[in-house]
Design an enzyme around this catalytic site. Structure first.
Site, PDB file in Angstrom:
ATOM      1  N   TYR A 104     -42.894  22.966 -18.891  1.00 43.87           N
ATOM      2  CA  TYR A 104     -42.786  21.876 -17.929  1.00 43.87           C
ATOM      3  C   TYR A 104     -44.017  20.974 -18.078  1.00 43.87           C
ATOM      4  CZ  TYR A 104     -41.628  19.875 -13.247  1.00 43.87           C
ATOM      5  OH  TYR A 104     -41.283  19.054 -12.185  1.00 43.87           O
ATOM      6  N   CYS A 105     -43.794  19.686 -18.331  1.00 44.45           N
ATOM      7  CA  CYS A 105     -44.865  18.685 -18.401  1.00 44.45           C
ATOM      8  C   CYS A 105     -45.879  19.071 -19.492  1.00 44.45           C
ATOM      9  CB  CYS A 105     -45.515  18.521 -17.032  1.00 44.45           C
ATOM     10  SG  CYS A 105     -46.634  17.097 -16.897  1.00 44.45           S
ATOM     11  N   ILE A 106     -47.164  19.172 -19.157  1.00 41.78           N
ATOM     12  CA  ILE A 106     -48.180  19.495 -20.167  1.00 41.78           C
ATOM     13  C   ILE A 106     -47.909  20.858 -20.793  1.00 41.78           C
ATOM     14  CG2 ILE A 106     -49.769  20.495 -18.483  1.00 41.78           C
ATOM     15  CD1 ILE A 106     -52.074  19.459 -20.118  1.00 41.78           C
TER      16      ILE A 106
END
Length: 601
Positions: A334-336
């Site tokens: 998720y994301c980074i």
């Protein structure tokens, strides 16, 4: 016989004893505030605003326009002067006749000015109209500047908008009718409560001002949020590994490991049972592991991207394999954490390691050629300032990251909450999402620098490759079957940028989905609410606009569609697995101990 002064004093409105008492309290609170501000921690000035290069560039562009096309720039000034003076004269004439009819409002509705007094009261209407004229003049002047490159124009637009939002009359007590009415109604009590809220926030943030968005006493992680049943089955200095208790008699053979971002805490995926993605996954018959990252302090200064991969991703995957006896896992980033999952997949490809069977990416960027709304913060003036602060602290404090993210939506995350808290004297709401938003974490110094310099600024992963763990990693080396979910209005990871990264991945089995809404609501979108739909397309993942132009809109959450895809990648059904095992004793109940750690810097 009374004197003129005595008569005027008698005719003047009398301040109640309650109002006088409350004003005295404000004076006392002001002293507390001054003391709190005096203890403000020193930080690099470069983190407070753009460097001189932007001022010089904008000034040079203005002077060039004035020299080459003076009429163009003077026209903007004359138009503004004419509008301002004309409005002043019209208002004065209306007041002289005993009234003031506000001009017709032909612009878009601005929720900051919803109080009827903004249109009916001469004073407030005049201030509102002058503010709107000044705002348009600033935007017009900026738009008339030629000769700026794309990056400088984006930065100038951003900082111009920050000035416009900051100077809104709603942000000042004397020009906010809601706050003034509340102060009079409560005889100053609202101002006292507001001052108490302001002093509390400054004291809690060691002299800095960060608005409290949610009632911090309304939620307890593991009490009324983050309650899905599970156990910590492994722990090292980087993370705790949580295995969730099955709710079905049988589960898919291949386990699933979720890597949440370490900028915030993982329980965004487990706020309440009715919107918990974690609970939903377990209920679909998957053996689920979730990584709960350590909130680092200064001792983590030398932790880098390689540490997150080796001691984080690869270790978590190995532990999940040992516990379940499987040779492969499916992974989510998720994301980074999705960006780092991509780096991990590239590394595993270099090592001919097949431990990850399939990958799912939530709002993930791997192509940083378009820096989107973060353009203003990813230039050397700010990044140099971040590096200097990291040298001082060893880490990048959550304070600076929270402040940066808040300014991307300043009206929603700074000014409106500040007005409610400090001017209206309202208590922060009991809102779980905002509670989580304020529960951010620090970043290790080396990791933050590597991410900002190598990935965001230089875009090495999607170009020539980035050296991590002794290998040159490229996005084209991501070859496992994958699904990527991006969000239509995401201002942190724009869907087009996410799409462009997926397009460069080497996998022959790619599925792309666009969820309605933003970075959080588009992902935490349970089917039971039937709130946001999603887009799918059979076109190859090559051109984002063509793909979106042919995409089919699907009502409802993308979760079931992903669940079907994941089931196909997860093998046959086997008896459900209880958390842990002979060599993995239960260390703590979910959500674990790391998730509750708060490290002040």
């Amino acid at each position: 016989m009374t004197t003129k002064d005595e008569a005027e004093e008698a005719a003047a409105p009398q301040m109640s004893a309650q109002m006088q008492e409350n004003l005295a309290k404000i004076e006392d609170l002001t002293q507390r505030m001054v003391e709190a501000v005096s203890r403000k921690r020193p930080h690099t000035p470069a983190l407070d605003g753009p460097g001189l290069d932007l001022y010089m560039t904008a000034s040079a562009a203005f002077m060039k326009e004035m020299a080459e096309r003076p009429s163009k720039m003077l026209e903007a000034q004359v138009n503004y002067w004419a509008d301002a003076v004309k409005h002043y004269m019209e208002a004065s004439e209306a007041l002289a006749k005993g009234g003031m009819k506000p001009p017709e409002n032909t612009g878009p509705t601005d929720r900051r000015f919803k109080n009827p007094l903004w249109d009916s009261h001469p004073y407030f209407n005049f201030i509102k109209q002058q503010y709107l004229m000044s705002s348009r003049a600033l935007e017009d002047a900026m738009n008339r500047l030629d000769g700026l490159d794309n990056t400088d124009r984006k930065r100038l637009e951003y900082f111009t908008r920050q000035i416009i939002d900051l100077m809104a009359p709603t942000n000042f007590l004397a020009t906010n009718p809601d706050a003034l009415e509340r102060a009079i109604e409560t005889e100053g009590e609202s101002l006292v409560r507001g001052m108490e809220n302001l002093v509390r926030d400054i004291e809690q943030n060691r002299g800095d001002l960060l608005v409290t968005l949610a009632d911090k006493n309304a939620f307890t992680v593991g009490g009324n949020i983050g309650t899905t049943e599970g156990s910590v089955v492994y722990r090292n200095r980087m993370f705790e590994l949580i295995q969730y208790k099955p709710t079905t008699e049988q589960v898919h053979k291949t386990p699933l490991v979720i890597f949440p971002p370490w900028i915030n805490k993982f329980y965004i995926l487990d706020l309440k049972p009715q919107n918990s993605l974690i609970k939903w996954i377990v209920d679909q018959g998957f053996t689920l592991f979730v990584v709960a990252w350590k909130n680092p302090d200064a001792s983590y200064a030398d932790v880098g991207m390689d540490t997150y991969i080796e001691e984080g991703y690869l270790t978590a995957i190995e532990q999940a394999k040992q516990i379940t006896g499987e040779k492969q896992v499916n992974a989510v980033g998720y994301c980074i954490a999705g960006t780092t999952l991509s780096l991990t997949l590239s590394l595993l490809d270099k090592r001919s390691d097949k431990s990850i069977k399939s990958a799912t990416f939530f709002t993930t960027l791997t192509d940083f050629s378009d820096q989107g709304e973060f353009t203003s913060f990813l230039q050397d003036d700010f990044v140099d300032g971040i590096e200097a602060q990291i040298q001082q602290d060893g880490i990048l404090s959550s304070y600076f990251m929270t402040r940066t993210f808040s300014f991307l939506r300043a009206n929603d995350l700074i000014y409106q909450p500040a007005i409610r808290s400090y001017m209206m004297g309202e208590a922060p709401p009991a809102f779980d999402l905002l509670f989580w938003n304020g529960d951010s974490t620090n970043l290790p110094g080396r990791m933050a620098t590597e991410y900002l310099r190598g990935l965001c600024q230089a875009d090495r992963f999607s170009r020539d490759g980035i050296e991590v763990c002794g290998e040159v990693l490229k996005v084209s080396d991501v070859k496992v079957p994958l699904m990527a979910i991006a969000c239509e209005t995401d201002h942190i990871a724009p869907w087009i940028a996410s799409f462009n990264g997926v397009a460069k991945m080497g996998s022959k089995d790619k599925t792309f989905i666009i969820s309605e809404s933003g970075h959080i609501a588009g992902i935490v979108n349970p089917p039971s609410k039937n709130k946001y739909g999603h887009y799918t397309s059979d076109l190859p993942i090559e051109n984002p606009n063509e793909w979106k132009g042919t995409a089919t809109y699907n009502q409802g959450s993308w979760w079931p569609r992903w669940g079907e895809w994941l089931a196909e990648k997860s093998g046959r059904m086997v008896p459900a697995r209880e958390p842990g095992g002979k060599n993995h004793p239960v260390l703590a109940p979910a959500p674990g101990t790391y998730v509750s750690e708060n490290v002040a810097i």
